[in-house]
Design a protein around this motif. Structure first.
Motif, PDB file in Angstrom:
ATOM      1  N   ILE A 280      18.440  43.659  18.322  1.00 22.14           N
ATOM      2  CA  ILE A 280      18.229  42.448  18.803  1.00 22.14           C
ATOM      3  C   ILE A 280      16.460  42.649  18.487  1.00 22.14           C
ATOM      4  O   ILE A 280      15.899  43.692  19.239  1.00 22.14           O
ATOM      5  N   PRO A 281      15.791  41.989  17.717  1.00 18.53           N
ATOM      6  CA  PRO A 281      14.340  42.354  17.645  1.00 18.53           C
ATOM      7  C   PRO A 281      13.465  41.981  18.834  1.00 18.53           C
ATOM      8  O   PRO A 281      13.736  41.155  19.546  1.00 18.53           O
ATOM      9  N   ARG A 282      12.576  42.695  19.146  1.00 16.55           N
ATOM     10  CA  ARG A 282      11.584  42.391  20.076  1.00 16.55           C
ATOM     11  C   ARG A 282      10.202  42.044  19.802  1.00 16.55           C
ATOM     12  O   ARG A 282       9.805  42.591  18.856  1.00 16.55           O
ATOM     13  N   PRO A 283       9.592  41.168  20.556  1.00 13.84           N
ATOM     14  CA  PRO A 283       8.225  40.781  20.204  1.00 13.84           C
ATOM     15  C   PRO A 283       7.230  41.541  19.992  1.00 13.84           C
ATOM     16  O   PRO A 283       6.124  41.324  19.329  1.00 13.84           O
ATOM     17  N   TYR A 284       7.114  42.501  20.997  1.00 16.74           N
ATOM     18  CA  TYR A 284       5.954  43.511  21.171  1.00 16.74           C
ATOM     19  C   TYR A 284       6.072  45.012  20.851  1.00 16.74           C
ATOM     20  O   TYR A 284       7.427  45.291  20.866  1.00 16.74           O
ATOM     21  N   THR A 285       5.263  45.664  20.449  1.00 11.44           N
ATOM     22  CA  THR A 285       5.266  47.089  19.885  1.00 11.44           C
ATOM     23  C   THR A 285       4.632  47.893  20.785  1.00 11.44           C
ATOM     24  O   THR A 285       4.511  49.113  20.202  1.00 11.44           O
ATOM     25  N   ASP A 286       4.201  47.545  21.779  1.00 13.39           N
ATOM     26  CA  ASP A 286       3.208  48.347  22.544  1.00 13.39           C
ATOM     27  C   ASP A 286       3.278  47.734  23.966  1.00 13.39           C
ATOM     28  O   ASP A 286       3.834  46.583  24.046  1.00 13.39           O
ATOM     29  N   VAL A 287       2.846  48.287  25.096  1.00 10.87           N
ATOM     30  CA  VAL A 287       2.598  47.872  26.369  1.00 10.87           C
ATOM     31  C   VAL A 287       1.787  46.933  26.533  1.00 10.87           C
ATOM     32  O   VAL A 287       0.829  46.617  25.718  1.00 10.87           O
ATOM     33  N   ILE A 288       1.819  46.170  27.691  1.00 18.21           N
ATOM     34  CA  ILE A 288       0.952  44.990  28.091  1.00 18.21           C
ATOM     35  C   ILE A 288       0.047  45.737  28.955  1.00 18.21           C
ATOM     36  O   ILE A 288       0.417  45.697  30.225  1.00 18.21           O
ATOM     37  N   PRO A 289      -1.125  46.186  28.594  1.00 19.23           N
ATOM     38  CA  PRO A 289      -2.087  46.828  29.647  1.00 19.23           C
ATOM     39  C   PRO A 289      -2.323  46.434  30.900  1.00 19.23           C
ATOM     40  O   PRO A 289      -2.264  46.910  32.127  1.00 19.23           O
TER      41      PRO A 289
ATOM     42  N   ILE B 239      17.487  55.209  22.387  1.00 17.66           N
ATOM     43  CA  ILE B 239      16.414  55.274  23.279  1.00 17.66           C
ATOM     44  C   ILE B 239      16.387  56.688  23.875  1.00 17.66           C
ATOM     45  O   ILE B 239      17.689  56.727  24.541  1.00 17.66           O
ATOM     46  N   PRO B 240      15.495  57.359  23.997  1.00 18.85           N
ATOM     47  CA  PRO B 240      15.442  58.563  24.706  1.00 18.85           C
ATOM     48  C   PRO B 240      15.770  58.631  25.952  1.00 18.85           C
ATOM     49  O   PRO B 240      15.487  57.721  26.845  1.00 18.85           O
TER      50      PRO B 240
ATOM     51  N   SER C 294       6.813  55.197  18.837  1.00 13.15           N
ATOM     52  CA  SER C 294       7.224  56.008  17.819  1.00 13.15           C
ATOM     53  C   SER C 294       8.172  55.376  16.784  1.00 13.15           C
ATOM     54  O   SER C 294       8.617  54.119  17.011  1.00 13.15           O
ATOM     55  N   GLU C 295       8.696  56.121  15.964  1.00 11.59           N
ATOM     56  CA  GLU C 295       9.646  55.755  14.873  1.00 11.59           C
ATOM     57  C   GLU C 295      11.037  55.078  15.410  1.00 11.59           C
ATOM     58  O   GLU C 295      11.470  54.277  14.544  1.00 11.59           O
ATOM     59  N   LYS C 296      11.310  55.767  16.663  1.00 12.61           N
ATOM     60  CA  LYS C 296      12.844  55.466  16.827  1.00 12.61           C
ATOM     61  C   LYS C 296      12.765  54.041  17.462  1.00 12.61           C
ATOM     62  O   LYS C 296      13.766  53.467  17.482  1.00 12.61           O
ATOM     63  N   PHE C 297      11.739  53.373  17.578  1.00  8.96           N
ATOM     64  CA  PHE C 297      11.402  52.042  18.061  1.00  8.96           C
ATOM     65  C   PHE C 297      11.615  50.996  16.759  1.00  8.96           C
ATOM     66  O   PHE C 297      11.942  49.771  17.023  1.00  8.96           O
ATOM     67  N   ARG C 298      11.399  51.375  15.644  1.00  8.99           N
ATOM     68  CA  ARG C 298      11.408  50.803  14.526  1.00  8.99           C
ATOM     69  C   ARG C 298      12.440  49.822  14.117  1.00  8.99           C
ATOM     70  O   ARG C 298      12.420  48.807  14.101  1.00  8.99           O
TER      71      ARG C 298
ATOM     72  N   LYS D 118      12.840  42.204   7.664  1.00  6.19           N
ATOM     73  CA  LYS D 118      13.285  42.909   6.330  1.00  6.19           C
ATOM     74  C   LYS D 118      14.861  42.535   6.162  1.00  6.19           C
ATOM     75  O   LYS D 118      15.068  42.416   4.900  1.00  6.19           O
ATOM     76  N   ILE D 119      15.662  43.228   7.121  1.00  2.00           N
ATOM     77  CA  ILE D 119      17.072  42.653   7.109  1.00  2.00           C
ATOM     78  C   ILE D 119      17.391  41.509   6.763  1.00  2.00           C
ATOM     79  O   ILE D 119      18.339  41.086   5.863  1.00  2.00           O
ATOM     80  N   PHE D 120      16.642  40.424   7.430  1.00  2.00           N
ATOM     81  CA  PHE D 120      16.927  39.059   7.175  1.00  2.00           C
ATOM     82  C   PHE D 120      16.712  38.488   5.637  1.00  2.00           C
ATOM     83  O   PHE D 120      17.640  37.996   5.117  1.00  2.00           O
TER      84      PHE D 120
END
Length: 322
Positions: free
Chosen positions: A108-117, A256-257, A298-302, A311-313
């Motif tokens: 399931i795709p997630r909208p953000y790629t970083d924390v929300i400070p 996820i680690p 990290s790349e694991k989140f990609r 891309k899959i779509f």
């Protein structure tokens, strides 16, 4: 979805909702993409509720693709007969792993790629929260699940486990509960837990991630235990620096680690879990937070990113590898 539409435009694909397709603008090259399968009876139900709901003849499309988001405990009718479903769709993608050659797995795709400070840096935090629904499975779906229990790709419905952990932490008033329908009748056999629920239930929340950021730990349970099924709650915790106390996908560590979350399966009972949470020093809690941040970077989140889903779509629609 805005990102997906713009991405498709860059690939010369016009992406629209089905209500905008008419006899005048339809072409033999049109591709139909369904986000969660709706059978004929469900379509009639929505047509009755909304006269503008479109009933579409799927055979008029060049290609038909399914992206099924909801897990088996929410829509068991979708999963009970894969052979029949494969005659409706040319390609099928599922958010849990299904051991069928025609079923592909995606996250399931997630909208953000970083924390929300603003939320991640919040230091004024209470102990433990759960923000999830009292999502009761309707009687006919429970019947479908029982009749197809050997074929459906899940191991356990987790609503009962949510109620048990609420009941345990409510004894010491150490959990705050938010979400829809907890003020309604609990399903059998959990009706007698109603006083425990009432003691800690705080109502609905208009902004989930903002409320999450007010707590050090959050109970993060999926709808069900199913291989590969990882919902949004883990990522929402990572975004705001809340440590997730997780139960769900049995293969979660493939994606996820382990150092990003606390795995409920590591404890014999909830008393042992409570002792662990209470004994964690601030430095260890901060380490969990940092590990979650590093995972998002990290790349694991990609595989969970909106870029990867787009891309899959497009590859599914065009049969071209990007």
């Amino acid at each position: 979805w805005r990102y997906l539409k713009n991405y498709c435009l860059e690939k010369n694909i016009r992406l629209h909702t089905i209500d905008l397709r008419t006899q005048k603008n339809a072409t033999p090259q049109d591709v139909y993409v369904s986000l969660d399968h709706k059978g004929f009876l469900k379509k009639l139900y929505w047509k009755k509720r909304n006269k503008n709901y479109p009933l579409t003849f799927l055979r008029s499309f060049k290609k038909r693709i399914l992206f099924q988001v909801e897990p088996p405990t929410v829509t068991p009718e979708v999963y009970q007969n894969m052979e029949r479903l494969s005659r409706t769709y040319n390609q099928m993608y599922f958010t849990c792993k299904i051991n069928k050659p025609q079923c592909r797995y995606y996250q399931i795709p997630r909208p953000y790629t970083d924390v929300i400070p603003h939320y991640w840096n919040n230091s004024a935090r209470k102990f433990l929260v759960m923000i999830q629904m009292n999502k009761r499975t309707r009687w006919y779906r429970r019947l479908i699940m029982w009749a197809n229990r050997k074929r459906l790709p899940f191991q356990k419905d987790l609503l009962g486990e949510r109620i048990k952990i609420i009941e345990f932490f409510s004894k010491s008033n150490e959990i705050d509960l938010y979400g829809f329908d907890w003020d309604k009748r609990l399903p059998f056999p959990y009706y007698f837990y109603k006083n425990a629920i009432k003691r800690v239930y705080k109502g609905k929340v208009p902004h989930k991630i903002e409320k999450l950021s007010e707590y050090t730990f959050a109970v993060a349970m999926e709808n069900n235990i199913a291989p590969g099924f990882i919902g949004e709650i883990l990522f929402e915790c990572f975004y705001v620096g809340t440590v997730p106390v997780y139960l769900g996908a049995p293969d979660i560590q493939e994606y996820i680690p382990k150092n990003c979350f606390i795995d409920i399966r590591d404890f014999k009972n909830y008393e042992e879990l409570r002792s662990f949470l209470k004994s964690l020093p601030e430095s260890k809690i901060q380490q969990y937070k940092e590990n979650g941040r590093r995972f998002l970077e990290s790349e694991k989140f990609r595989p969970f990113s909106k870029e990867n889903f787009a891309k899959i779509f497009v590859e599914a629609c065009t049969n071209e590898k990007l």
